[in-house]
Enzyme design. Structure first.
Site, PDB file in Angstrom:
ATOM      1  N   HIS A 115      -5.526   0.236   1.309  1.00 36.79           N
ATOM      2  CA  HIS A 115      -5.362  -1.233   1.521  1.00 36.79           C
ATOM      3  C   HIS A 115      -7.182  -0.881   2.511  1.00 36.79           C
ATOM      4  CE1 HIS A 115      -3.509  -0.855   5.134  1.00 36.79           C
ATOM      5  NE2 HIS A 115      -4.126  -1.576   5.862  1.00 36.79           N
ATOM      6  N   ASP A 145       1.043  -1.063  -0.344  1.00 33.73           N
ATOM      7  CA  ASP A 145      -0.085  -0.152  -0.177  1.00 33.73           C
ATOM      8  C   ASP A 145       0.393   1.392   0.368  1.00 33.73           C
ATOM      9  OD1 ASP A 145      -1.508   2.337   0.561  1.00 33.73           O
ATOM     10  OD2 ASP A 145      -2.717   1.452   1.894  1.00 33.73           O
ATOM     11  N   GLU A 182       1.515   2.292  13.634  1.00 33.79           N
ATOM     12  CA  GLU A 182       0.463   2.413  12.134  1.00 33.79           C
ATOM     13  C   GLU A 182      -0.693   1.348  12.342  1.00 33.79           C
ATOM     14  OE1 GLU A 182      -2.083   0.451  10.317  1.00 33.79           O
ATOM     15  OE2 GLU A 182      -0.788  -0.049   8.705  1.00 33.79           O
ATOM     16  N   GLU A 229     -10.181  -3.610  15.476  1.00 35.31           N
ATOM     17  CA  GLU A 229      -9.116  -4.326  16.337  1.00 35.31           C
ATOM     18  C   GLU A 229      -8.293  -3.846  17.068  1.00 35.31           C
ATOM     19  OE1 GLU A 229      -5.800  -4.611  13.191  1.00 35.31           O
ATOM     20  OE2 GLU A 229      -6.949  -6.407  11.844  1.00 35.31           O
TER      21      GLU A 229
END
Length: 410
Positions: free
Chosen positions: A354, A70, A167, A176
């Site tokens: 992505h 990406d 990230e 998440e």
């Protein structure tokens, strides 16, 4: 802790002696130092079976290949690191969730004195080999474990750090729940006035129309090789639209200007704020169209520490034109001054990433007229079963009708 490294926190077992500073001078207690409100004892966060499964998923090379390829993501992070090189050179950095170690290596290339590359997944083994292959073992220390405090085997860094990079963003920004690890690292190790990259994030939502998607998934069943299969429609709608869908749309699909669901200041946000996010919204459709659902996306900003420290807990939200006009890339504010913060955007009108966009479709579209009001609320809640899952409750009203759509992002 999820780790296969025995009693060691990582691959440098004796780093207390490594840099000429005594263990006593650099030891850090579990209780965070009192500074700017970060004086509370750290919460113990048990490593659940769900966490272990999550970490296992990141041991597979495919997910790292997708992220590295990406180019919008990876190039923006690299550009941000070198944009802030004066704040990184000669400094101590921690990379939370380092994966293959690419961001840690970028920081070393930018002149960092020392980089702690932390990952709870077994990908840390490969990251360590990557560091060795690039002759950076004297600068990049790979630590296999979690930053959260569970037991003595979790990662310990026995000094304060100047920079945190991570990230951490998931689909819909908060999926998440990795931001909690960044918050924990910040409260345990970051120096007062230190740098966090990215510094801010903003989650948006907007109503969308997507006739092609509905036609391909639903209308298809009305005539299948000349056979009426309309009886399949209820099941088809459930299978296609019960859960959030990660896909790419364009600005043409978006019916209005977006609404800010949540602004995140990485210097001040707390873990408790992540448990539930609620917002109320009002939109006016800019066109006559079938209203198929809502899209969510986010921006992150790589600003310096100054803005947040001058006036903490007062985020600067994006400026949105008052005429509620539809999405148009030419009308969005672009970075024209090299001193402005870099922005990584996952908006529909920006280059695809992505992360794509996250869409929550209705089982049946609502026909809306131009200027018709769409209002309601959205609540995003961490699942009690697994905090990495997200429960989504959408309440929306338009044209005198009210609806509720509930879904789970797993």
């Amino acid at each position: 802790m999820y780790s296969s490294s025995g009693d060691s926190n990582g691959y440098h077992q004796d780093n207390k002696q490594q840099f000429g500073m005594s263990q006593r001078d650099r030891v850090r207690r579990v209780r965070a130092k009192s500074r700017d409100g970060f004086g509370e004892e750290q919460k113990v966060t048990p490593c659940t079976e769900f966490d272990k499964a999550y970490f296992n998923s990141y041991a597979h090379v495919g997910i790292h290949e997708e992220m590295i390829k990406d180019h919008v993501r990876t190039n923006t992070y690299r550009d941000a690191i070198f944009h802030h090189q004066s704040l990184i050179e000669g400094k101590v950095v921690v990379d939370v969730g380092c994966g293959t170690g690419i961001l840690s290596i970028f920081c070393a290339q930018a002149g960092a004195k020392r980089v702690y590359a932390v990952d709870a997944s077994d990908i840390a083994v490969q990251a360590n080999e990557v560091v060795k292959a690039n002759n950076l073992s004297d600068k990049v220390i790979v630590l296999h474990g979690r930053v959260e405090i569970e037991c003595i085997k979790d990662v310990e860094i026995n000094e304060e750090v100047d920079v945190i990079i991570s990230e951490w963003m998931g689909y819909m920004l908060l999926y998440e729940s990795m931001l909690g690890s960044v918050i924990t690292a910040r409260d345990r190790w970051l120096k007062h006035g230190g740098l966090i990259l990215p510094s801010n994030a903003t989650l948006y939502m907007a109503p969308v129309t997507h006739p092609d998607r509905y036609r391909e998934s639903i209308e298809f069943w009305r005539n299948v090789y000349g056979i009426d299969m309309s009886a399949m429609l209820p099941l088809a709608k459930q299978c296609a639209f019960e859960e959030p869908s990660v896909e790419t749309i364009s600005g043409e699909n978006v019916l209005t200007w977006p609404h800010v669901v949540k602004h995140v200041d990485c210097y001040t946000i707390t873990i408790d704020e992540l448990e539930s996010v609620t917002t109320t919204y009002k939109f006016r459709s800019m066109m006559r169209a079938p209203f198929h659902g809502f899209a969510f996306w986010f921006d992150v900003e790589f600003g310096g520490p100054a803005a947040s420290l001058i006036n903490p807990r007062v985020p600067v939200l994006p400026t949105v034109p008052s005429n509620n006009s539809p999405m148009d890339g030419s009308q969005r504010k672009k970075r024209t001054n090299p001193n402005e913060a870099l922005v990584l955007s996952t908006a529909p009108e920006d280059p695809p990433t992505h992360w794509q966009q996250t869409l929550i479709y209705f089982y049946d579209p609502i026909d809306v007229e131009q200027d018709q009001l769409i209002e309601g609320s959205a609540t995003l809640t961490q699942s009690k079963e697994n905090r990495r899952f997200m429960n989504i409750n959408l309440r929306y009203s338009s044209g005198g009708r009210s609806f509720v759509k509930e879904s789970v992002m797993r």
